[in-house]
Design an enzyme around this catalytic site. Structure first.
Site, PDB file in Angstrom:
ATOM      1  N   ARG A 240      43.880 -34.784  84.841  1.00  0.00           N
ATOM      2  CA  ARG A 240      42.443 -34.539  84.674  1.00  0.00           C
ATOM      3  C   ARG A 240      42.016 -33.270  85.394  1.00  0.00           C
ATOM      4  NH1 ARG A 240      41.840 -40.092  86.295  1.00  0.00           N
ATOM      5  NH2 ARG A 240      42.085 -41.450  84.477  1.00  0.00           N
TER       6      ARG A 240
ATOM      7  N   GLU B 296      58.824 -50.781  97.654  1.00  0.00           N
ATOM      8  CA  GLU B 296      59.545 -50.880  96.374  1.00  0.00           C
ATOM      9  C   GLU B 296      60.683 -49.861  96.285  1.00  0.00           C
ATOM     10  OE1 GLU B 296      57.006 -51.044  92.911  1.00  0.00           O
ATOM     11  OE2 GLU B 296      58.550 -50.180  91.623  1.00  0.00           O
TER      12      GLU B 296
ATOM     13  N   ARG C 280      66.360 -50.360  84.317  1.00  0.00           N
ATOM     14  CA  ARG C 280      66.118 -50.178  85.741  1.00  0.00           C
ATOM     15  C   ARG C 280      65.554 -51.485  86.279  1.00  0.00           C
ATOM     16  NH1 ARG C 280      68.701 -46.787  88.221  1.00  0.00           N
ATOM     17  NH2 ARG C 280      67.109 -46.511  89.840  1.00  0.00           N
TER      18      ARG C 280
ATOM     19  N   ARG D 175      52.113 -41.518  80.101  1.00  0.00           N
ATOM     20  CA  ARG D 175      51.422 -42.718  80.601  1.00  0.00           C
ATOM     21  C   ARG D 175      50.365 -42.320  81.621  1.00  0.00           C
ATOM     22  NH1 ARG D 175      53.714 -47.724  80.571  1.00  0.00           N
ATOM     23  NH2 ARG D 175      53.064 -48.109  82.699  1.00  0.00           N
TER      24      ARG D 175
ATOM     25  N   ARG E 248      57.273 -46.636  96.276  1.00  0.00           N
ATOM     26  CA  ARG E 248      55.869 -46.912  96.605  1.00  0.00           C
ATOM     27  C   ARG E 248      55.754 -48.105  97.534  1.00  0.00           C
ATOM     28  NH1 ARG E 248      54.093 -48.181  90.292  1.00  0.00           N
ATOM     29  NH2 ARG E 248      55.831 -49.564  89.877  1.00  0.00           N
TER      30      ARG E 248
ATOM     31  N   TYR F 278      58.735 -50.306  76.906  1.00  0.00           N
ATOM     32  CA  TYR F 278      58.033 -50.049  78.168  1.00  0.00           C
ATOM     33  C   TYR F 278      56.533 -50.243  77.889  1.00  0.00           C
ATOM     34  CZ  TYR F 278      57.030 -47.377  82.521  1.00  0.00           C
ATOM     35  OH  TYR F 278      56.610 -46.965  83.752  1.00  0.00           O
TER      36      TYR F 278
ATOM     37  N   ASP G  50      52.634 -51.852  78.738  1.00  0.00           N
ATOM     38  CA  ASP G  50      51.715 -52.431  79.706  1.00  0.00           C
ATOM     39  C   ASP G  50      51.373 -53.845  79.241  1.00  0.00           C
ATOM     40  OD1 ASP G  50      51.569 -50.299  81.444  1.00  0.00           O
ATOM     41  OD2 ASP G  50      50.039 -49.284  80.266  1.00  0.00           O
TER      42      ASP G  50
HETATM   43  N1  UDP Z   1      55.334 -40.779  88.127  1.00  0.00           N
HETATM   44  C1  UDP Z   1      55.597 -39.771  89.024  1.00  0.00           C
HETATM   45  N2  UDP Z   1      54.921 -39.755  90.213  1.00  0.00           N
HETATM   46  C2  UDP Z   1      54.017 -40.705  90.553  1.00  0.00           C
HETATM   47  C3  UDP Z   1      53.744 -41.735  89.628  1.00  0.00           C
HETATM   48  C4  UDP Z   1      54.430 -41.747  88.427  1.00  0.00           C
HETATM   49  O1  UDP Z   1      56.439 -38.919  88.768  1.00  0.00           O
HETATM   50  O2  UDP Z   1      53.442 -40.633  91.649  1.00  0.00           O
HETATM   51  C5  UDP Z   1      56.066 -40.748  86.829  1.00  0.00           C
HETATM   52  C6  UDP Z   1      57.386 -41.502  86.889  1.00  0.00           C
HETATM   53  O3  UDP Z   1      58.312 -40.821  86.052  1.00  0.00           O
HETATM   54  C7  UDP Z   1      57.040 -42.840  86.279  1.00  0.00           C
HETATM   55  C8  UDP Z   1      56.005 -42.467  85.233  1.00  0.00           C
HETATM   56  O4  UDP Z   1      55.274 -41.390  85.836  1.00  0.00           O
HETATM   57  O5  UDP Z   1      58.170 -43.451  85.683  1.00  0.00           O
HETATM   58  C9  UDP Z   1      55.053 -43.584  84.850  1.00  0.00           C
HETATM   59  O6  UDP Z   1      54.382 -44.059  85.997  1.00  0.00           O
HETATM   60  P1  UDP Z   1      53.612 -45.452  86.018  1.00  0.00           P
HETATM   61  O7  UDP Z   1      52.800 -45.514  87.250  1.00  0.00           O
HETATM   62  O8  UDP Z   1      52.933 -45.643  84.715  1.00  0.00           O
HETATM   63  O9  UDP Z   1      54.826 -46.461  86.159  1.00  0.00           O
HETATM   64  P2  UDP Z   1      54.812 -48.054  86.385  1.00  0.00           P
HETATM   65  O10 UDP Z   1      53.541 -48.433  87.050  1.00  0.00           O
HETATM   66  O11 UDP Z   1      54.991 -48.655  85.049  1.00  0.00           O
HETATM   67  O12 UDP Z   1      55.976 -48.271  87.282  1.00  0.00           O
END
Ligand code: UDP
Length: 387
Positions: A182, A314, A256, A178, A287, A365, A367
């Protein structure tokens, strides 16, 4: 709520259910009742204004609309104008702030280097020379193959363990894909060409989409309390967790959930960005959302008008169907996917009036754009054919 003669009822006023309601009302010209056990429409994408600060917030955490699917973008634009918000996320690791997703700025800052884009691939390959995995089969192997073990340990491992409470070796690889990786300084969180936030907020977007006179919305209504009142020939379009429909006979599906700690702080700007991730395992939350940064076009940083700021901290947690109102993330491992298929098969065979949909019903899962695309496709394939 008048259910006599009703042909369509939608359980769940989230994105998928709202799109389907709008299509049935507009294209089929049929009456449709939408019920939701919550006291608001919009599911987990809902937003509203916080009374104390005057700032709009996303009640279930930051939701950015982004897509590369033209028909989804066009569909959304019928109901809202978009701001040009471009999501950029930062992550804190050992008290330093880095750019996320991992890009050249993250890599150079972490290693104290000044690599050029054309040098990064070889650099990562050298980092991986002792731990080369040919066919990465899980989240950990996939992440290491993309960024090397040190960056994985720093930015992914702890965050992932906090979010999922599962060994990253047991999680599917596609969770990590996801996030882009880069080798340049592009720090955008998403790659999609279309991105933004509904100019007047998600709350108003949902009001608009559900405003067709053929749609009647009933909030604080639990499907399980009223199901006996639904006419036998009414199509039940159900977007909740499907294990409950069959009394959990194959065991509950695992999810979750998240818990938000809300805080109003007496400063204009607390963290300088909308989402700050916390990579260290020792910090218990994943976060912090600071909502005013999502709508800077509304002058939310003007000290005189908005002197305070609203934060959501969160915390990730296990979902229990009996105690938690909100499942968030399906745990798409083999066992749960198979269990979901068992439920789906039995519902299809034994409850012909039912159609299961949405991110929660379909245990995906997704978006937001994938939910809209799926709702539009479902309408085309199942309902429109019958006209
Ligand atoms: N992830 C991570 N570190 C970060 C952000 C994301 O390890 O700083 C990993 C984590 O396993 C997460 C996945 O990347 O479940 C997908 O992140 P995304 O931001 O897409 O999750 P969402 O916004 O759907 O909670």
């Amino acid at each position: 709520m008048d259910l006599i003669g009703l042909k369509y009822i939608i359980v769940g006023a989230g994105l998928w259910g709202s799109v389907l309601a709008e299509r049935i009302a507009t294209i089929l010209g049929q009456k449709v009742v939408v019920i939701d056990k919550r006291d608001h429409i919009g599911g987990n994408s809902f937003s509203k204004i916080n009374d104390e600060t005057g700032i709009e917030f996303h009640c279930y955490g930051t939701h950015i609309f982004h897509t590369k699917i033209e028909k989804v973008w066009d569909y959304f634009n019928q109901f809202t104008d978009f701001t040009n918000y471009q999501h950029k996320v930062l992550t804190q690791y050992k008290n330093c702030i880095y750019s996320m997703p991992i890009n050249l700025a993250t890599i150079n800052q972490y290693y104290g280097l000044n690599l050029h884009p054309f040098e990064v691939e070889n650099f990562i390959t050298r980092e991986n020379s002792t731990s080369q995995v040919k066919n990465p089969a899980n989240l950990e192997e996939k992440a290491i193959s993309l960024i090397g073990a040190p960056l994985y340990e720093a930015f992914i491992k702890g965050y992932t363990q906090k979010q999922w409470e599962i060994d990253p070796k047991l999680l599917p690889a596609d969770i990590i894909t996801r996030l882009p990786v880069r080798y340049n300084y592009n720090a955008n969180y998403f790659n999609d060409p279309y991105q933004g936030l509904p100019r007047n907020g998600y709350g108003n977007f949902f009001k608009k989409i559900l405003s067709h006179p053929n749609i009647s919305v009933h909030l604080n209504v639990d499907y399980f309390q009223i199901r006996n009142l639904i006419p036998a020939d009414c199509k039940v379009i159900y977007t909740g967790p499907i294990d409950r429909l069959l009394d959990f006979k194959y065991g509950p599906l695992d999810w979750r959930s998240v818990r938000f700690e809300k805080e109003v702080v007496d400063v204009v700007d607390y963290q300088g960005t909308s989402v700050l991730n916390f990579a260290d395992l020792e910090i218990p939350f994943t976060r912090v959302h600071e909502f005013k940064h999502l709508h800077l076009e509304r002058n939310y940083l003007e000290t005189n008008i908005y002197p305070k700021t609203l934060l959501f901290k969160e915390y990730s947690k296990k979902y229990s169907p009996h105690y938690d109102p909100d499942p968030y993330y399906p745990i798409n491992d083999k066992a749960n996917n198979e269990k979901h298929q068992l439920y789906l098969k039995e519902i299809t065979n034994t409850l012909p009036a039912f159609l299961i949909g949405g991110r929660i019903g379909q245990y995906c899962y997704w978006d937001m754009d994938r939910a809209v695309e799926n709702a539009l496709d479902t309408f085309e394939n199942i309902f429109k054919k019958k006209v």
